[in-house]
Design an enzyme around this catalytic site. Structure first.
Site, PDB file in Angstrom:
ATOM      1  N   ASP A  60       0.852  -1.186   0.000  1.00  0.00           N
ATOM      2  CA  ASP A  60       0.000   0.000   0.000  1.00  0.00           C
ATOM      3  C   ASP A  60       0.891   1.241   0.000  1.00  0.00           C
ATOM      4  O   ASP A  60       1.629   1.475   0.958  1.00  0.00           O
ATOM      5  CB  ASP A  60      -0.891  -0.034   1.255  1.00  0.00           C
ATOM      6  CG  ASP A  60      -1.906   1.106   1.272  1.00  0.00           C
ATOM      7  OD1 ASP A  60      -1.569   2.184   0.762  1.00  0.00           O
ATOM      8  OD2 ASP A  60      -3.012   0.924   1.792  1.00  0.00           O
ATOM      9  N   THR A  93      -3.156   5.814  -4.355  1.00  0.00           N
ATOM     10  CA  THR A  93      -2.095   6.503  -3.602  1.00  0.00           C
ATOM     11  C   THR A  93      -0.720   6.292  -4.238  1.00  0.00           C
ATOM     12  O   THR A  93       0.144   7.150  -4.142  1.00  0.00           O
ATOM     13  CB  THR A  93      -2.055   6.008  -2.139  1.00  0.00           C
ATOM     14  OG1 THR A  93      -2.016   4.586  -2.126  1.00  0.00           O
ATOM     15  CG2 THR A  93      -3.269   6.482  -1.380  1.00  0.00           C
ATOM     16  N   THR A  94      -0.520   5.140  -4.877  1.00  0.00           N
ATOM     17  CA  THR A  94       0.764   4.883  -5.554  1.00  0.00           C
ATOM     18  C   THR A  94       0.810   5.601  -6.895  1.00  0.00           C
ATOM     19  O   THR A  94       1.807   6.250  -7.233  1.00  0.00           O
ATOM     20  CB  THR A  94       0.949   3.357  -5.767  1.00  0.00           C
ATOM     21  OG1 THR A  94       0.773   2.696  -4.517  1.00  0.00           O
ATOM     22  CG2 THR A  94       2.313   3.036  -6.306  1.00  0.00           C
ATOM     23  N   ASP A 393      -9.490   0.110   1.335  1.00  0.00           N
ATOM     24  CA  ASP A 393      -9.403   0.443  -0.094  1.00  0.00           C
ATOM     25  C   ASP A 393     -10.665  -0.024  -0.836  1.00  0.00           C
ATOM     26  O   ASP A 393     -11.203   0.700  -1.668  1.00  0.00           O
ATOM     27  CB  ASP A 393      -8.161  -0.210  -0.731  1.00  0.00           C
ATOM     28  CG  ASP A 393      -6.872   0.486  -0.310  1.00  0.00           C
ATOM     29  OD1 ASP A 393      -6.981   1.584   0.261  1.00  0.00           O
ATOM     30  OD2 ASP A 393      -5.783  -0.056  -0.536  1.00  0.00           O
TER      31      ASP A 393
END
Length: 559
Positions: A60, A93-94, A393
């Protein structure tokens, strides 16, 4: 002689110009490179050592960046991007870090050619507007009431996560929880607050398959007097309080002077009458369960248990609000304001159960619960922590689809379509903004390129083939299958990889706006003072000012 220039020593350090731009770009690229390998279903895991000495194993992006200890201000602002993305839409988020890092990387060539940062930012903002327009064009609507379709969508969005090996389990839990707390706020509009009204309780033991969504709330509490109070009540009448059920002590230092021995008895009698009156006001409404956020004295406990009322004390405010939403009660701060409509009658069962060594109170089987608890079971705490991150998520994906039921293709297809469209449009951009605009178009290819790298396929051949398919703009659904690295149509039944429109649009906006912000920085000024040597004087020394030009003109400010 030169005009004197004042130089402030030892209080400010300053860097400026292109040196700062290059340093910021380098720092942002370094942050992006750390988590580049965690994108896609074939992503690598990172092992993190947190401040408390614990170990976290995850892919994550937000969880990884949260644990990084960085000193460069540009790198810190990149980490904030991931946090912002997580709070806004809970996914991507990545991707947002990789895209922002690439946007800054491609701008480096423009800065070396002496392009002004304002010109680059203008071109980037124009590219962002056009990219969102492309997303609107290729977005596809979805029916949120179609359970199999929703299940497939949430599964495809969390296919990169650790829990994807458990099949439909996490997607099922996420859809059940978000559908439970969804509130209709207008025609065709639903609001889902997963942070306030969904609580995840992790209890080690049993198997992951034993996890479930409760139609109500579960709290880690037992009744105040287990021997005297009921631990199981069907269809309970629940009263929720935000005030203490004990004698009020004086705000200031209160002194009471007792002259006679009987005065002590009078004081105790007054206290007893006050508590009895409080309890009488509550008992008028025939409750079965009273829950308070504050304390509950022995005397109040005696009166309530005598009337057959179970009580729980010192509950968190957030838990109390969740119980109110689940059973239809109203949290009150004064018992004398109680009305029949404030009593919660929507719960089907109150029960205290022992799980492991701890007692948990369940307010379950609610008729119309607008808040819920997800009970996660599993072999170990580390497993449960990772499952919880994946579940958050999945719930965010379900929330985004319910609030805005539009989808765009994943697997790099959206980015490639945007990139191809921007490349075509760049020929019509006039002036020197043409080159930064083209650079932004190329930067969007970072996502499919990273997916290809993480699959282990030949990146150059794959990217050339993809660019060729998107160049004519015939099919915007062509992307990379993250598992095999094959070039596939995202609409195909056997593939079907999607992203929520909200997530993709937010990723583009956050990445480009952050890149523009960092490019606008032309000075980094540090006002941090050096530490004094041990034994130095306590009085702070004045900054030393000297005039350039004449050595005799050196001045020191008086102490």
């Amino acid at each position: 002689m030169h005009a004197p220039v004042l130089v402030l020593k030892d209080s400010l350090k300053c860097e400026s110009g292109s040196k700062v731009h290059h340093a910021n770009i380098q720092a942002s690229k370094s942050v992006a490179d750390i988590i580049r390998t965690t994108l896609g279903p074939r992503s690598m895991l990172k092992m993190l050592l947190d401040a408390g000495g614990g170990i976290v194993v995850t892919n994550d992006g937000n969880a990884i960046l949260r644990e990084l200890d960085l000193s460069h201000p540009a790198a810190k602002s990149m980490i904030e991007l991931s946090r912002t993305q997580d709070e806004e839409v809970g996914d991507g988020t990545t991707s947002v870090i990789i895209l922002a890092g690439e946007m800054l990387h491609v701008s480096e060539a423009c800065i070396e050619k002496n392009y002004h940062p304002s010109v680059i930012c203008r071109a980037y903002n124009q590219a962002l507007e056009d990219a969102i327009a492309v997303l609107d064009k290729i977005a596809m609507s979805v029916d949120v009431n179609d359970r199999p379709a929703m299940l497939g969508l949430v599964k495809s969005c969390i296919a990169t996560k650790f829990t994807s090996q458990f099949g439909d389990l996490i997607a099922d839990l996420a859809i059940d929880a978000t559908m439970t707390v969804g509130v209709d706020v207008g025609p065709g509009l639903r609001e889902v607050d997963i942070k306030k009204y969904i609580k995840v309780e992790k209890v080690p033991g049993c198997q992951l398959e034993d996890s479930r969504v409760l139609k109500g709330v579960m709290i880690n509490k037992d009744v105040v007097a287990p021997g005297k109070m009921r631990r199981k009540i069907l269809n309970p009448r629940i009263i929720l309080l935000g005030c203490p059920l004990e004698y009020k002590k004086g705000e200031n230092q209160t002194n009471a002077e007792l002259v006679k021995e009987e005065d002590w008895g009078v004081l105790l009698k007054m206290e007893e009458e006050y508590i009895e009156n409080l309890c009488a006001q509550i008992l008028k409404f025939k409750p079965d369960l009273v829950i308070t956020e504050k304390g509950l004295g022995d005397l109040a406990c005696h009166f309530l248990s005598k009337a057959g009322v179970s009580t729980i004390r010192r509950l968190r405010k957030t838990d109390n609000n969740r119980i109110a939403k689940a059973c239809g009660a109203v949290v009150l701060n004064k018992p004398d304001e109680l009305q029949e409509s404030d009593v919660g009658t929507g719960a089907g069962l109150f029960e205290v159960r022992k799980i492991g060594d701890e007692f948990f109170a369940f307010i379950d089987n609610c008729k119309v619960p607008k808040a819920c608890t997800v009970l996660l079971r599993g072999a170990s705490k580390d497993l449960l922590n990772e499952v919880e991150r994946n579940l958050q998520d999945a719930m965010s994906v379900a929330q985004n689809i319910i609030e805005n039921p539009k989808l765009v293709p994943s697997g790099g297809a959206s980015e490639l379509t945007v990139s191809a469209t921007l490349k075509q449009k760049s020929s019509s951009v006039e002036g020197i903004e043409k080159w930064p605009y083209e650079a932004a178009a190329i930067a969007f290819e970072a996502i499919p390129r990273t997916l290809a790298q993480n699959c282990g396929v030949n990146v150059i051949r794959t990217m050339t083939a993809l660019q060729g398919k998107h160049a004519n703009g015939e099919n915007p659904w062509i992307g990379i299958d993250g598992n095999t690295g094959a070039i596939v149509d995202m609409k195909e039944k056997k593939c079907e990889i999607w992203d929520a429109y909200n997530v993709k649009a937010q990723t583009f906006k956050t990445a480009i706006e952050a890149a523009c912000m960092l490019l606008r920085i032309d000075d980094i000024v540090s006002g941090i003072k050096k530490k004094q040597a041990p034994g130095a004087g306590q009085a702070p020394s004045k900054p030393k000012i000297e005039e350039e030009g004449d050595a005799d003109n050196e001045q020191i400010l008086p102490e």
